[in-house]
Write an enzyme that holds these catalytic residues in place. Structure first.
Site, PDB file in Angstrom:
ATOM      1  N   GLY A   1      -1.274  -1.208  -5.997  1.00 50.15           N
ATOM      2  CA  GLY A   1      -0.178  -1.434  -6.927  1.00 50.15           C
ATOM      3  C   GLY A   1      -0.008  -2.934  -7.111  1.00 50.15           C
ATOM      4  O   GLY A   1      -0.426  -3.709  -6.235  1.00 50.15           O
TER       5      GLY A   1
ATOM      6  N   GLN B   1       4.286 -10.702  -9.000  1.00 47.98           N
ATOM      7  CA  GLN B   1       3.127 -11.106  -8.186  1.00 47.98           C
ATOM      8  C   GLN B   1       2.081 -11.869  -8.991  1.00 47.98           C
ATOM      9  O   GLN B   1       1.142 -12.422  -8.415  1.00 47.98           O
ATOM     10  CB  GLN B   1       2.465  -9.878  -7.548  1.00 47.98           C
ATOM     11  CG  GLN B   1       3.370  -9.179  -6.533  1.00 47.98           C
ATOM     12  CD  GLN B   1       2.651  -8.005  -5.899  1.00 47.98           C
ATOM     13  OE1 GLN B   1       2.618  -6.929  -6.463  1.00 47.98           O
ATOM     14  NE2 GLN B   1       2.047  -8.233  -4.745  1.00 47.98           N
TER      15      GLN B   1
ATOM     16  N   CYS C   1       0.819  -5.976   1.475  1.00 47.71           N
ATOM     17  CA  CYS C   1       1.180  -6.474   0.151  1.00 47.71           C
ATOM     18  C   CYS C   1       0.157  -7.538  -0.242  1.00 47.71           C
ATOM     19  O   CYS C   1      -0.173  -8.397   0.583  1.00 47.71           O
ATOM     20  CB  CYS C   1       2.577  -7.083   0.206  1.00 47.71           C
ATOM     21  SG  CYS C   1       3.154  -7.719  -1.370  1.00 47.71           S
ATOM     22  N   LEU C   2      -0.330  -7.471  -1.470  1.00 40.69           N
ATOM     23  CA  LEU C   2      -1.321  -8.462  -1.913  1.00 40.69           C
ATOM     24  C   LEU C   2      -0.741  -9.880  -1.867  1.00 40.69           C
ATOM     25  O   LEU C   2      -1.491 -10.849  -1.792  1.00 40.69           O
ATOM     26  CB  LEU C   2      -1.814  -8.147  -3.328  1.00 40.69           C
ATOM     27  CG  LEU C   2      -2.644  -6.864  -3.479  1.00 40.69           C
ATOM     28  CD1 LEU C   2      -3.102  -6.703  -4.923  1.00 40.69           C
ATOM     29  CD2 LEU C   2      -3.839  -6.860  -2.540  1.00 40.69           C
TER      30      LEU C   2
ATOM     31  N   HIS D   1       7.676   0.405  -3.303  1.00 36.63           N
ATOM     32  CA  HIS D   1       7.215  -0.934  -2.922  1.00 36.63           C
ATOM     33  C   HIS D   1       7.194  -1.863  -4.140  1.00 36.63           C
ATOM     34  O   HIS D   1       7.706  -2.988  -4.091  1.00 36.63           O
ATOM     35  CB  HIS D   1       5.823  -0.832  -2.286  1.00 36.63           C
ATOM     36  CG  HIS D   1       5.222  -2.147  -1.893  1.00 36.63           C
ATOM     37  ND1 HIS D   1       4.981  -2.502  -0.579  1.00 36.63           N
ATOM     38  CD2 HIS D   1       4.795  -3.202  -2.647  1.00 36.63           C
ATOM     39  CE1 HIS D   1       4.458  -3.717  -0.547  1.00 36.63           C
ATOM     40  NE2 HIS D   1       4.329  -4.165  -1.796  1.00 36.63           N
ATOM     41  N   GLU D   2       6.603  -1.378  -5.240  1.00 39.02           N
ATOM     42  CA  GLU D   2       6.487  -2.217  -6.445  1.00 39.02           C
ATOM     43  C   GLU D   2       7.848  -2.439  -7.092  1.00 39.02           C
ATOM     44  O   GLU D   2       8.150  -3.528  -7.580  1.00 39.02           O
ATOM     45  CB  GLU D   2       5.512  -1.591  -7.452  1.00 39.02           C
ATOM     46  CG  GLU D   2       4.098  -1.360  -6.928  1.00 39.02           C
ATOM     47  CD  GLU D   2       3.485  -2.557  -6.216  1.00 39.02           C
ATOM     48  OE1 GLU D   2       3.796  -3.709  -6.569  1.00 39.02           O
ATOM     49  OE2 GLU D   2       2.700  -2.330  -5.270  1.00 39.02           O
TER      50      GLU D   2
ATOM     51  N   HIS E   1       9.648  -5.311  -5.628  1.00 34.63           N
ATOM     52  CA  HIS E   1       9.199  -6.624  -6.124  1.00 34.63           C
ATOM     53  C   HIS E   1      10.049  -7.076  -7.315  1.00 34.63           C
ATOM     54  O   HIS E   1      10.306  -8.270  -7.477  1.00 34.63           O
ATOM     55  CB  HIS E   1       7.731  -6.576  -6.551  1.00 34.63           C
ATOM     56  CG  HIS E   1       6.761  -6.769  -5.421  1.00 34.63           C
ATOM     57  ND1 HIS E   1       6.712  -7.922  -4.664  1.00 34.63           N
ATOM     58  CD2 HIS E   1       5.783  -5.958  -4.941  1.00 34.63           C
ATOM     59  CE1 HIS E   1       5.749  -7.812  -3.754  1.00 34.63           C
ATOM     60  NE2 HIS E   1       5.170  -6.625  -3.897  1.00 34.63           N
TER      61      HIS E   1
HETATM   62 CO    CO Z   1       3.631  -5.954  -2.692  1.00 33.77          CO
END
Ligand code: CO
Length: 167
Positions: free
Chosen positions: A46, A51, A93-94, A135-136, A139
């Protein structure tokens, strides 16, 4: 359009509250396809607009109904209308590469959002699709997964990442 790159903790943009999308234009469509490339390059499941430095309310995820496909889902101006149950989830998380921990999420959620065609969709998600959505969605509120850890574990986690990722 310039190339997007991944924003890494403690980039300030990750802590901003994102704004609603007023109009779904070609810019958004181009952005989501670039985000899909970036997500796949980094083996993510995701990716949210903040991000890649965009404080707007949209994100993409893998399609967990059909994991083999190249398809990804686009969620614009998403809301979580109902949530049920609790589930433990091991997350990364990226934007915090290399770090993982167990947190609690809602097991099932009822959500609404616009797809990339501007169609209003209401759906119930469970399993990975529910977890990744939450999660997204966080953000967009400037929330990162370790914020959800119990206090002591949270302090330890942030101590570690603050040491590794300097501004
Ligand atoms: Co993340």
């Amino acid at each position: 359009m310039k190339n997007l790159n991944l924003r890494i903790y403690p980039d300030d943009v990750l802590r901003k509250i994102s704004k609603n999308i007023e109009k779904i234009d070609s810019n958004i469509i181009n952005t989501v396809s670039q985000m899909d490339l970036l997500m796949n390059e980094n083996k993510g499941i995701g990716l949210a607009a903040p991000q890649v430095g965009i404080s707007k309310r949209f994100f993409i995820t893998k399609d967990f109904q059909d994991e083999d496909s190249e398809k990804f889902l686009v969620f614009i101006n998403p809301t979580i209308k109902e949530m049920y149950g609790t589930i433990e989830s091991k997350e990364g998380c990226l934007s915090i590469p290399g770090y993982y921990d167990l947190i609690k999420r809602h097991e099932k959620i009822l959500v609404s959002y616009l797809d990339q065609n501007g169609k209003n969709i209401e759906k119930e998600f469970s399993g990975m699709q529910s977890i990744v959505f939450q999660h997204e969605f966080d953000h967009l509120e400037g929330i990162l997964f370790p914020d959800k850890l119990p206090l002591i574990r949270k302090e330890i986690f942030f101590k570690k990442i603050n040491k590794e990722f300097k501004k």
